[in-house]
Design a protein around this motif. Structure first.
Motif, PDB file in Angstrom:
ATOM      1  N   TRP A  40       0.795  -1.223   0.000  1.00 55.84           N
ATOM      2  CA  TRP A  40       0.000   0.000   0.000  1.00 55.84           C
ATOM      3  C   TRP A  40       0.827   1.272   0.000  1.00 55.84           C
ATOM      4  O   TRP A  40       0.263   2.372   0.019  1.00 55.84           O
ATOM      5  CB  TRP A  40      -0.904   0.019   1.239  1.00 55.84           C
ATOM      6  CG  TRP A  40      -1.853  -1.128   1.310  1.00 55.84           C
ATOM      7  CD1 TRP A  40      -1.612  -2.368   1.835  1.00 55.84           C
ATOM      8  CD2 TRP A  40      -3.203  -1.168   0.838  1.00 55.84           C
ATOM      9  NE1 TRP A  40      -2.717  -3.176   1.715  1.00 55.84           N
ATOM     10  CE2 TRP A  40      -3.713  -2.461   1.114  1.00 55.84           C
ATOM     11  CE3 TRP A  40      -4.038  -0.239   0.224  1.00 55.84           C
ATOM     12  CZ2 TRP A  40      -5.018  -2.839   0.788  1.00 55.84           C
ATOM     13  CZ3 TRP A  40      -5.329  -0.620  -0.101  1.00 55.84           C
ATOM     14  CH2 TRP A  40      -5.804  -1.903   0.185  1.00 55.84           C
ATOM     15  N   GLY A  41       2.149   1.174   0.023  1.00 57.65           N
ATOM     16  CA  GLY A  41       2.974   2.369   0.105  1.00 57.65           C
ATOM     17  C   GLY A  41       3.000   2.957   1.507  1.00 57.65           C
ATOM     18  O   GLY A  41       2.438   2.412   2.464  1.00 57.65           O
ATOM     19  N   GLY A  42       3.683   4.083   1.647  1.00 57.50           N
ATOM     20  CA  GLY A  42       3.676   4.856   2.886  1.00 57.50           C
ATOM     21  C   GLY A  42       4.246   4.142   4.093  1.00 57.50           C
ATOM     22  O   GLY A  42       5.075   3.239   3.998  1.00 57.50           O
ATOM     23  N   GLN A  45       3.801   0.156   4.307  1.00 57.47           N
ATOM     24  CA  GLN A  45       4.739  -0.608   3.483  1.00 57.47           C
ATOM     25  C   GLN A  45       6.144  -0.536   4.065  1.00 57.47           C
ATOM     26  O   GLN A  45       6.877  -1.527   4.071  1.00 57.47           O
ATOM     27  CB  GLN A  45       4.725  -0.078   2.047  1.00 57.47           C
ATOM     28  CG  GLN A  45       5.640  -0.850   1.104  1.00 57.47           C
ATOM     29  CD  GLN A  45       5.427  -0.439  -0.339  1.00 57.47           C
ATOM     30  OE1 GLN A  45       4.327  -0.557  -0.871  1.00 57.47           O
ATOM     31  NE2 GLN A  45       6.470   0.067  -0.973  1.00 57.47           N
ATOM     32  N   ASN A  46       6.513   0.630   4.583  1.00 58.77           N
ATOM     33  CA  ASN A  46       7.834   0.761   5.196  1.00 58.77           C
ATOM     34  C   ASN A  46       7.980  -0.177   6.390  1.00 58.77           C
ATOM     35  O   ASN A  46       9.047  -0.761   6.607  1.00 58.77           O
ATOM     36  CB  ASN A  46       8.064   2.204   5.642  1.00 58.77           C
ATOM     37  CG  ASN A  46       9.436   2.399   6.271  1.00 58.77           C
ATOM     38  OD1 ASN A  46      10.458   2.258   5.620  1.00 58.77           O
ATOM     39  ND2 ASN A  46       9.448   2.715   7.555  1.00 58.77           N
ATOM     40  N   ASP A  68       5.546  -3.042  -5.305  1.00 58.68           N
ATOM     41  CA  ASP A  68       4.494  -2.427  -6.106  1.00 58.68           C
ATOM     42  C   ASP A  68       3.443  -1.893  -5.136  1.00 58.68           C
ATOM     43  O   ASP A  68       3.043  -2.595  -4.212  1.00 58.68           O
ATOM     44  CB  ASP A  68       3.891  -3.473  -7.056  1.00 58.68           C
ATOM     45  CG  ASP A  68       2.866  -2.900  -8.016  1.00 58.68           C
ATOM     46  OD1 ASP A  68       1.930  -2.214  -7.557  1.00 58.68           O
ATOM     47  OD2 ASP A  68       2.990  -3.142  -9.227  1.00 58.68           O
ATOM     48  N   GLU A  69       2.994  -0.658  -5.334  1.00 57.12           N
ATOM     49  CA  GLU A  69       2.077  -0.023  -4.389  1.00 57.12           C
ATOM     50  C   GLU A  69       0.637  -0.028  -4.893  1.00 57.12           C
ATOM     51  O   GLU A  69      -0.108   0.925  -4.703  1.00 57.12           O
ATOM     52  CB  GLU A  69       2.539   1.413  -4.105  1.00 57.12           C
ATOM     53  CG  GLU A  69       3.925   1.486  -3.502  1.00 57.12           C
ATOM     54  CD  GLU A  69       4.381   2.906  -3.189  1.00 57.12           C
ATOM     55  OE1 GLU A  69       3.574   3.846  -3.391  1.00 57.12           O
ATOM     56  OE2 GLU A  69       5.526   3.073  -2.759  1.00 57.12           O
ATOM     57  N   SER A  70       0.204  -1.136  -5.502  1.00 50.89           N
ATOM     58  CA  SER A  70      -1.106  -1.197  -6.158  1.00 50.89           C
ATOM     59  C   SER A  70      -2.161  -1.960  -5.375  1.00 50.89           C
ATOM     60  O   SER A  70      -3.173  -2.377  -5.944  1.00 50.89           O
ATOM     61  CB  SER A  70      -0.959  -1.840  -7.545  1.00 50.89           C
ATOM     62  OG  SER A  70      -0.071  -1.128  -8.361  1.00 50.89           O
ATOM     63  N   ALA A 233      -5.288   6.981  -1.509  1.00 49.53           N
ATOM     64  CA  ALA A 233      -4.090   6.408  -0.882  1.00 49.53           C
ATOM     65  C   ALA A 233      -4.039   6.838   0.577  1.00 49.53           C
ATOM     66  O   ALA A 233      -4.320   8.001   0.912  1.00 49.53           O
ATOM     67  CB  ALA A 233      -2.828   6.862  -1.613  1.00 49.53           C
TER      68      ALA A 233
END
Length: 377
Positions: A40-42, A45-46, A68-70, A233
């Motif tokens: 999910w990113g951000g 994800q970190n 991949d952040e999809s 997002a």
């Protein structure tokens, strides 16, 4: 009838070996040297990168991990890849309801024996017992319990010293004027709208299952629609709050934690009617053997008791394994006691909403279409 996508005879025979292999993380026989992980990113994800991927890669320097952040589009993209016969993803982080939909459509793999895939607890308790009721689906390996909830600016002059205390204050533009941020999807928003229109929690899905109930929810959302900034997002709401572009907004509790604790933004949490949910891993169906072996080896490592507790060092999401919970405490990384920031902490969970995975799996496509149509009106 749902088609069961198991590992196939060859790969199925490798499952116990893959589990044993993962106990000796120095080797991974017949494993691909690249792995595409979708998240999910951000900040979330970190936390995965720090707790799972970097330690695993340290044991496997031959491995290249592509992030991949999809995840927010996982169902649509998995459908498209399956139809094209070209699945490029290896491991997909997804919501429980999306996992149910993809499982029903045969897009992701079913686990015939989860205890052959995941590590037992340190005391020998099988994974199936350690995860317990959170194993809501044969295709889904839960990682975290999180909530979608609200953050608000603590310095809004127009509020005259008042602060929101209930989710229904989101709909009170007179007392709490200013822009709101809401996720661009029906989930959560429809439930909150009905609740704040007087529907009892235990009746929300009964009401939402009718045309009249859907119209009622949209009418309530109409009362604030022209003051809403729609986000897709999870990182957007904390940034909108930090920039003062909105005064209150929904997002995942861990994203707000990051803004409040790590960035010291003038933001506070509104926990009322936080919507509990699960997030976890799915594996695309019918992966080639070497890619499947790599994913299974990583999954065994990344979902063990210590690793799930380690993720809570970086973000305020509760680990899905019972044996991990006692290991969550003071974060040396962030310099803060994590327990009070968890959505499951008793002080934060006085009035919660339990997300109905099965209901949304059955109704999501229809409500998505109606929600998108409403947005354009």
């Amino acid at each position: 009838m749902k088609t069961r996508h198991l590992f196939g005879a060859t790969a199925l025979a490798l499952l116990p070996a893959a589990a044993m292999m993962a106990q000796d993380q120095a080797t991974c026989e017949n494993c691909a040297n690249t792995m595409t992980v979708v998240s999910w990113g951000g900040a979330y994800q970190n936390s995965q990168v720090k707790a799972y991927i970097e330690p695993y890669k340290a044991m496997h320097p031959e491995l290249t991990v592509v992030m991949d952040e999809s995840s927010a589009e996982s169902v649509a993209k998995m459908r498209a890849m399956a139809e094209a016969g070209n699945v490029t993803w290896d491991l997909v982080d997804t919501l429980a309801s999306d996992a149910i939909r993809m499982c029903d459509e045969g897009l992701v793999m079913e686990f015939d024996d989860i205890d052959a895939v995941l590590a037992p607890a340190p005391d020998g308790t099988p994974a199936s017992e350690d995860f317990g009721d959170l194993l809501i689906n044969d295709c889904f390996v839960p990682q975290i319990v999180y909530s979608t909830t609200f953050g608000y600016r603590t310095d809004v002059a127009d509020w005259g010293g008042k602060v929101p205390t209930t989710v229904c204050d989101v709909f009170d533009l007179e007392t709490f004027p200013g822009k709101r941020a809401l996720q661009k999807r029906p989930i959560d928003n429809m439930e909150w709208a009905l609740y704040c229109d007087g529907v009892a929690k235990e009746e929300i899905y009964d009401v939402l299952g009718t045309d009249e109930g859907i119209e009622r929810a949209f009418n309530k959302l109409n009362s604030i629609k022209d003051q809403v900034v729609w986000w897709t997002a999870g990182a957007e709401t904390p940034q909108l709050l930090a920039d003062g572009e909105v005064v209150i907004g929904s997002t995942f509790n861990g994203r707000l934690f990051s803004a409040i604790v790590e960035q010291n933004q003038p933001i506070a949490m509104l926990w009322d009617m936080q919507d509990f949910d699960l997030d976890g891993w799915t594996i695309p169906a019918d992966l080639p053997e070497d890619r499947l072996n790599r994913v299974l080896d990583f999954l065994y490592f990344a979902t063990d008791t210590q690793r799930l507790a380690d993720q809570a060092q970086y973000i305020s999401y509760g680990p899905a394994r019972s044996s991990s919970a006692p290991l969550v405490g003071f974060s040396e990384v962030l310099g803060v006691d994590m327990a009070p920031h968890m959505p499951t902490d008793p002080a934060n969970a006085t009035n919660t909403h339990l997300y109905d995975y099965g209901w949304w799996a059955d109704h999501r496509d229809d409500l998505d279409a109606k929600f998108q149509a409403w947005l354009t009106q």
